[in-house]
Write an enzyme that holds these catalytic residues in place. Structure first.
Site, PDB file in Angstrom:
ATOM      1  N   SER A 146       3.912  23.019 -19.586  1.00  0.00           N
ATOM      2  CA  SER A 146       4.229  23.283 -20.994  1.00  0.00           C
ATOM      3  C   SER A 146       3.999  22.074 -21.894  1.00  0.00           C
ATOM      4  CB  SER A 146       5.679  23.745 -21.117  1.00  0.00           C
ATOM      5  OG  SER A 146       5.842  24.997 -20.475  1.00  0.00           O
ATOM      6  N   GLU A 202      -3.468 -32.223   7.368  1.00  0.00           N
ATOM      7  CA  GLU A 202      -4.877 -31.935   7.601  1.00  0.00           C
ATOM      8  C   GLU A 202      -5.752 -33.178   7.744  1.00  0.00           C
ATOM      9  OE1 GLU A 202      -6.624 -28.896   7.895  1.00  0.00           O
ATOM     10  OE2 GLU A 202      -4.618 -28.084   8.204  1.00  0.00           O
TER      11      GLU A 202
END
Length: 743
Positions: free
Chosen positions: A413, A147
């Site tokens: 249940s 960069e």
């Protein structure tokens, strides 16, 4: 004389012996107006003409060059003046430099488990800040190489790099390179919008120069690496390292650092989550530049080039992210707005979390297509109310919807324990007998599983075998309101429908609240506050929140808990959840909604309470999956691993049942307590058409059995159990089993 004067003298062009040149004037060949035909004379004239023309051209070129230099100089002066004017104009629009300051980095929320192990990072950055001297040395080297290779020599602006970029762009006919330095990129990220305008570019340059003046190169590089965007929602090297490699930036290798640096050019295009091959190709370009710059050796280059392409998940993955999302949602209520980095210490044990995730995923992988099941959820809570593990779905990367805390499904249940508990509080016992036979309540006829009925059975047997007709009878006897009150008292928070069908779990609840409502069965009748967070500190270690010492109100009497544990133990020992048994004293209840849309098992030991659900998000039916199948198997796998090396402890409460041969006989049922009738109402029978409500005459207020005469509360001595449950045996000491015993 006269004759001599009158005689005309003709000019002569050729001298002769008779008329010497000195005798009069003569014209030579070179003086002729029309050149002669002599070849040598022609050549001499041509050479002279060429020389004259060449001189004139040379003088013309020199003049043109001089004029070009002159006008370039003039244009440069005017361009400089114009540039200075633009800088002054846009600079004047900016605040005074004395007011400039680097804004605070977006706060990070670091979430850790009970042992300090990272669960997840949340916040705008998605990762904590890492010092330049802490992170892998390859990261800054790779970023500088690709960069801004002159980062340590320029003053914020790189004229050479800028000129090279301009030249490359002109040759290419399009924007192919950028000339911004790392300092300029940081300035843009800190202060400016991404708009590509002249004003923004000028401001970027001014801010870059200011940053170079105020901060050292290392400080600028550290700020840049901790803020720059690496794609996939990751800001900063720590977030990116966790995101793509599942490790800290401190441990990143050379090939991984090259991949991160390569992302900066185009985070989406080169993301390993999108295109691993493109990411690898870009990383190799970075490695080549690093070698050219002398940052790495040929051997290091060869090793890094041989590293395989990284295939990152398309989204944050791992079930712990369900926990992280839940924690983040709770923070505003605990500490308000998060204005700086915080560390959230949770009750989660990552060892248990991984066990829970594995138990769900393995069963779906093995049975998903065959049984048409695609999702599962698991919640595990200790006796203090601390959530130790929570899995909200099969794969967080695929779906971030948390089924454990947000999905409301019919418990079937698995809701029956609240019906039976209400009946016990109304005077029944596990040995009380009811006739298991087809019944009709209005237009509703609750059927047993596969239409099988057992005749006269004790309540303990009815619960172990999950007999629907008996649960419906009990609900008729005590009334739906009493059942609802019991469920809410135990920890259910959802609204429940006030009808007899509630006995079969038709009202929807979440796995988290249903599991939490079973905790009082495991800890002796106390309902603690269910919680995920135990402490929050800021970046400097200052405590922002501390969970209070755990206290819990008593919601059920000891004898009721003893009877319920005795009854629900039968579910695991001889009932519908036999697949859940793993050698520890345990109890629980299975549940299956209509057409197997939902399958549950919620069970507990004196250590942990764990609830498991399987189903499909769209509510489609599974293929004959019941609570005693996949949920019980997942519970078994998780609980067996979680209790490895932990001393065995019995369930709280005691109850001694009458011998079974004295309880249930075909012709002489014993211990049958008829419900106390409400004045003016008939006692309901198995064929009653309307539900009736029975009220116990003693120990009740407003028709509802109260949990305790003295309203006592339990102080849970260990609000945060040790995090070694499920870990190596050698680390065992105080365990979750000692929460209530103080051991």
């Amino acid at each position: 004389m006269a004759d001599r004067r009158d005689r005309r003298i003709e000019p002569s062009f050729e001298g002769t012996a008779k008329t010497p040149a000195s005798a009069g004037f003569s014209v030579g060949e070179e003086d002729r107006v029309v050149p002669g035909n002599r070849k040598s004379s022609k050549k001499r004239g041509s050479a002279k003409a060429k020389a004259a023309r060449g001189g004139r051209r040379k003088r013309g070129r020199m003049g043109l060059l001089a004029r070009l230099v002159y006008w370039c100089f003039v244009l440069a002066i005017w361009g400089g003046i114009a540039g200075a004017g633009i800088v002054i104009y846009y600079g004047a629009k900016m605040p005074a430099a004395t007011t400039w300051s680097v804004p605070d980095r977006a706060p990070n929320i670091k979430i850790v488990d009970v042992e300090g192990q990272l669960v997840a990072n949340r916040g705008m950055s998605g990762g904590e800040a890492v010092g330049l001297n802490e992170m892998s040395r390859y990261i800054p080297e790779a970023v500088i190489a690709i960069e801004d290779r002159r980062f340590y020599s320029h003053y914020g602006i790189d004229p050479i790099g800028f000129s090279r970029a301009v030249f490359t762009n002109l040759l290419g006919g399009r924007l192919r390179q950028g000339g911004s330095t790392l300092t300029q990129q940081l300035a843009k990220n800190l202060f400016l919008t991404p708009d590509r305008t002249l004003e923004r570019k000028v401001q970027e340059v001014l801010l870059a120069i200011w940053l170079e003046h105020k901060h050292t190169k290392d400080q600028i590089l550290e700020m840049y690496l901790n803020r720059v965007y690496f794609g996939s929602g990751a800001h900063g090297v720590e977030a990116a390292s966790r995101r793509y490699f599942g490790k800290s930036a401190r441990d990143v290798t050379l090939s991984e650092a090259a991949l991160l640096a390569g992302l900066l050019k185009a985070p989406s295009r080169f993301s390993p989550a999108r295109d691993p091959k493109a990411a690898e190709g870009r990383a190799q370009v970075v490695l080549g530049v690093m070698r050219d710059e002398g940052m790495i050796s040929d051997k290091e280059l060869k090793t890094a080039m041989a590293a395989p392409a990284v295939r990152a998940p398309s989204y944050w993955t791992g079930s712990e992210n369900y926990v992280a999302d839940t924690v983040v949602e709770e923070l505003p209520d605990l500490i308000g707005d998060v204005r700086g980095d915080v560390v959230v210490e949770t009750t989660i044990d990552m060892n248990l979390q991984k066990l829970a995730e594995k138990s769900i995923r393995d069963l779906i992988d093995a049975n998903g297509k065959k049984l048409n099941v695609s999702q599962g959820a698991l919640v595990s809570i200790d006796n203090s109310g601390a959530v130790r593990a929570m899995v909200g779905g099969y794969d967080y990367a695929t779906s971030q919807f948390n089924r454990a805390s947000e999905a409301r499904r019919q418990p079937g249940s698995a809701f029956k324990p609240f019906v039976y508990m209400t009946a016990l509080e109304a005077g029944r016992t596990p040995d009380s007998v009811r006739n298991d036979a087809p019944i009709r309540i209005g237009n509703w006829s609750p059927d047993n599983f596969k239409g099988k009925y057992y005749g006269k059975v004790t309540l303990a047997t009815a619960l172990a075998k999950s007999l629907n007709s008996v649960a419906a009878q009990l609900t008729m006897e005590v009334g739906p309101n009493a059942v609802i009150d019991t469920a809410h008292r135990m920890g259910i928070q959802s609204d429940l429908q006030n009808n007899t069908a509630i006995a079969l779990g038709t009202s929807e609840v979440t796995p988290l609240e249903l599991t939490s409502a079973y905790v009082p069965f495991a800890n002796g009748g106390y309902r603690p506050d269910v919680h995920f967070v135990r402490r929050i500190t800021d970046g400097n270690g200052k405590v922002l929140y501390q969970a209070k010492e755990a206290t819990a109100p008593r919601v059920a009497r000891t004898e009721i808990i003893g009877m319920m544990n005795s009854m629900m133990s039968g579910t695991v020992e001889v009932g519908t959840a036999k697949k859940a048994a793993f050698g520890w004293p345990s109890a629980g209840k299975t549940g299956t909604s209509q057409n197997s849309r939902d399958a549950w098992f919620v069970g507990y030991t004196a250590n942990l309470t764990t609830g498991v659900w399987f189903g499909n998000d769209d509510g489609t039916a599974m293929k004959n999956v019941t609570g005693g199948a996949l949920p019980a198997q997942a519970w078994h796998e998780f609980m067996m691993a979680a209790h490895q090396g932990v001393p065995v402890k019995p369930l709280p409460g005691t109850w001694r049942s009458t011998p079974s041969d004295a309880i249930v006989q075909d012709d002489i049922p014993l211990n049958i307590e008829p419900p106390a009738p409400i004045p003016g109402q008939a006692v309901p029978t198995a064929s009653a058409s309307q539900p009736q409500r029975a009220v116990r005459q003693t120990g009740q207020r407003n028709g509802v059995a109260m949990p305790s005469d003295d309203g006592s509360t339990a102080s849970i001595d260990h609000p945060v159990p040790p995090g070694d449950v499920g870990g190596p045996t050698k680390k065992r000491g105080t365990s979750i089993l000692d929460i209530l015993s103080g051991g």
